[in-house]
Design an enzyme around this catalytic site. Structure first.
Site, mmCIF file in Angstrom:
data_model
loop_
_atom_site.group_PDB
_atom_site.id
_atom_site.type_symbol
_atom_site.label_atom_id
_atom_site.label_comp_id
_atom_site.label_asym_id
_atom_site.label_seq_id
_atom_site.Cartn_x
_atom_site.Cartn_y
_atom_site.Cartn_z
ATOM 1 N N LYS A 1 -12.773 -6.540 20.624
ATOM 2 C CA LYS A 1 -11.301 -6.631 21.092
ATOM 3 C C LYS A 1 -10.201 -6.827 20.293
ATOM 4 O O LYS A 1 -10.341 -7.844 19.753
ATOM 5 C CB LYS A 1 -11.252 -7.148 22.479
ATOM 6 N N SER B 1 -7.647 -4.917 30.736
ATOM 7 C CA SER B 1 -7.071 -4.692 29.341
ATOM 8 C C SER B 1 -7.955 -4.123 28.359
ATOM 9 O O SER B 1 -7.677 -3.664 27.348
ATOM 10 C CB SER B 1 -6.119 -5.994 29.153
ATOM 11 N N SER C 1 -10.369 -7.729 33.082
ATOM 12 C CA SER C 1 -10.296 -7.176 32.086
ATOM 13 C C SER C 1 -11.550 -6.637 31.380
ATOM 14 O O SER C 1 -11.563 -6.010 30.538
ATOM 15 C CB SER C 1 -9.504 -7.668 31.021
HETATM 16 N N1 GLN Z 1 -5.288 -6.910 35.022
HETATM 17 C C1 GLN Z 1 -5.027 -8.035 34.997
HETATM 18 C C2 GLN Z 1 -3.748 -8.397 34.302
HETATM 19 O O1 GLN Z 1 -2.998 -7.435 34.059
HETATM 20 C C3 GLN Z 1 -6.057 -8.811 34.168
HETATM 21 C C4 GLN Z 1 -6.159 -8.756 32.732
HETATM 22 C C5 GLN Z 1 -7.039 -9.414 32.145
HETATM 23 O O2 GLN Z 1 -8.108 -9.857 32.558
HETATM 24 N N2 GLN Z 1 -6.798 -9.885 30.868
HETATM 25 O O3 GLN Z 1 -3.294 -9.385 34.247
#
Ligand code: GLN
Length: 484
Positions: A79, A154, A178
């Protein structure tokens, strides 16, 4: 033999035996990436030259009979929020479009030392804020099962890369879901380890009390293999745990006799789609046939998890992201004085979702509001943790859907951020409580989009999760299906 259909365990074994070379493998996945990335948007950059050099080194070591590392020759996609030495690391943001770290994150260093070949950096929501990769400042990643649908986020690029077989393994980070939510949407396996199990040194921080790095793979067996390399204490991350790292693969082949699985009634609420409910119910029967005993359990305070998370995460983000100010790391806007330089830089290079979170977090932390928001959310967080402690006094695992629905379409939640935030409803609790959780494929809906099953365990009990997930995968083939 089609290399892209091999599991990580198989790839490593075949490189060791000489059936394929590390160079062939790296060329194969980089070649697929070259062909498929325009359509899928999985990678923000690839590391062709460094990857080929590393693969050649593995083959040379093998040729002279040197002992190979446990991941020797395994291509891995990382990532883009994780620092890679001499390789651009943007965190999906224009702010860092030219940031080239001078060091590897601990996890990257560990992967490389084990012989893995980092082939590229995957697309993500900007600074990991989002559930769809639509907030990537570059381009969205696509769901390989249907390009009109999001891959989740994400770590959407990491999920797309594995689902489209552009890498056998990828690394994601999970602050509120995410790793697991994109794994669910893309039909792969994604493990968020216990808070503190894997070092975060070199992870560009989003919300430090929640962030965790983990593997995204086709199989639970592959997740165990990667975990063995990346888990463990790191003196450079003071939050990393000193707890001993077990042999994650040792228990995979044990049946589930006597394993107690709590079916979380609070995770089968109104918002859960019929097809998700049906496939998760079917998965329960598979686990029972493997010897597991199930009982209903409750996590009553998890209904406040989204509310608590969307206070805590933006608060911590507003603090963590204050370092991106045009002075170090980042791009810089022209301005007449220092104050303007800060504001212009942040105004120009942060995207809307990131600005949203910084504003929410700054507001909630401001004088007079701290007690009403951050402190209150922290108390709710403790009650959620207490729910888990109570549940794990009587069960080994907690089961439910990973996400209430399958992948939504691009733009579907554009006008309504709350609807997007609700995609995390079943995943954020594990981050708030610090417990490990996995998403594994358990079926498809009528539109042939994948459905994910979530299994959670008590802190530092990834082994129980991996064992149950692997046992389930010995009886089902959802993890073997590939998009066309
Ligand atoms: N979708 C969640 C957010 O927008 C989780 C994101 C994540 O785990 N990095 O914060």
């Amino acid at each position: 033999m089609q290399i892209e259909n091999l599991s990580a365990v198989e790839i490593v074994a075949k490189i060791k035996s000489g059936e394929v070379t590390a160079v062939q493998c790296a060329e194969h996945f980089l070649g697929r990436t070259g062909e498929l990335n325009d359509a899928n948007g999985a990678y923000l950059s690839t590391c062709d030259a460094a990857a080929m050099a590393a693969a050649e080194a593995v083959d040379a070591d093998r040729a002279v009979g040197k002992t190979l590392g446990p991941l020797a020759g395994l291509p891995v996609a990382v990532k883009d929020g994780i620092c890679t030495r001499d390789q651009t690391t943007t965190a999906g943001s224009k702010m860092l479009s030219k940031f080239v770290p001078s060091y590897d994150a601990t996890i990257v260093q560990k992967l490389k030392s084990a012989g893995a070949i980092v082939i590229g950096k995957t697309n993500m929501d900007e600074f990991a804020m989002g559930s769809s990769t639509e907030s990537s400042a570059y381009f969205p990643a696509k769901n390989p099962w249907n390009h009109d649908h999001v891959p989740g986020g994400s770590s959407g690029g990491s999920a797309t890369a594995v689902a489209a077989a552009m890498a056998p393994v990828s690394i994601g980070s999970d602050t509120g879901g995410s790793i697991r939510q994109p794994a669910s949407f893309c039909g792969i396996t994604g493990l968020k380890p216990t808070y503190g199990r894997v070092s975060r040194f070199g992870l560009i921080a989003f919300a430090s009390s929640l962030d965790q790095i983990g593997p995204m793979t086709h199989t639970a067996e592959d997740a165990a293999l990667v975990m063995q390399t990346i888990a463990g204490h790191d003196p450079r991350d003071s939050t990393s745990a000193v707890d001993a790292v077990p042999d994650f693969s040792a228990t995979l082949n044990q049946r589930l006799d006597g394993v107690k699985i709590g079916v979380c009634v609070d995770h089968f609420g109104d918002g859960v789609s019929e097809s998700v409910r049906a496939k998760v119910d079917a998965a329960i029967e598979v686990l029972k046939a493997l010897g597991a005993e199930t009982q209903e359990i409750q996590l009553p305070y998890t209904k406040y998890a989204i509310a608590a998370y969307y206070v805590i995460a933006p608060c911590e983000a507003s603090s963590n992201l204050s370092r991106f100010d045009g002075v170090r790391y980042t791009n810089r806007s022209a301005a007449a004085n220092l104050a303007d330089m800060y504001t212009h830089t942040r105004g120009e290079f942060f995207g809307n979702e990131v600005k949203n979170r910084i504003l929410l977090g700054t507001y909630a932390l401001s004088s007079g509001y701290y007690d009403a928001y951050y402190l209150k959310a922290s108390k709710v967080r403790r009650m959620i943790k207490n729910d888990y402690d109570k549940a794990f006094a009587s069960v080994d695992l907690i089961l439910g859907p990973t996400v209430p629905s399958t992948a939504f379409k691009f733009g579907e939640h554009a006008a309504d951020p709350i609807a997007m935030y609700l995609a995390d409803i079943y995943t954020v609790s594990a981050n708030l409580a610090g417990v490990p959780a996995i998403s594994i494929p358990c079926g498809f809906d009528d539109a042939q989009l994948p459905i994910g099953l979530q299994l959670q365990a008590n802190r530092f009990n990834e082994s129980a999760i991996l064992q149950a997930a692997h046992q389930y995968q010995t009886q089902t083939d959802f993890h073997l299906r590939r998009p066309e």
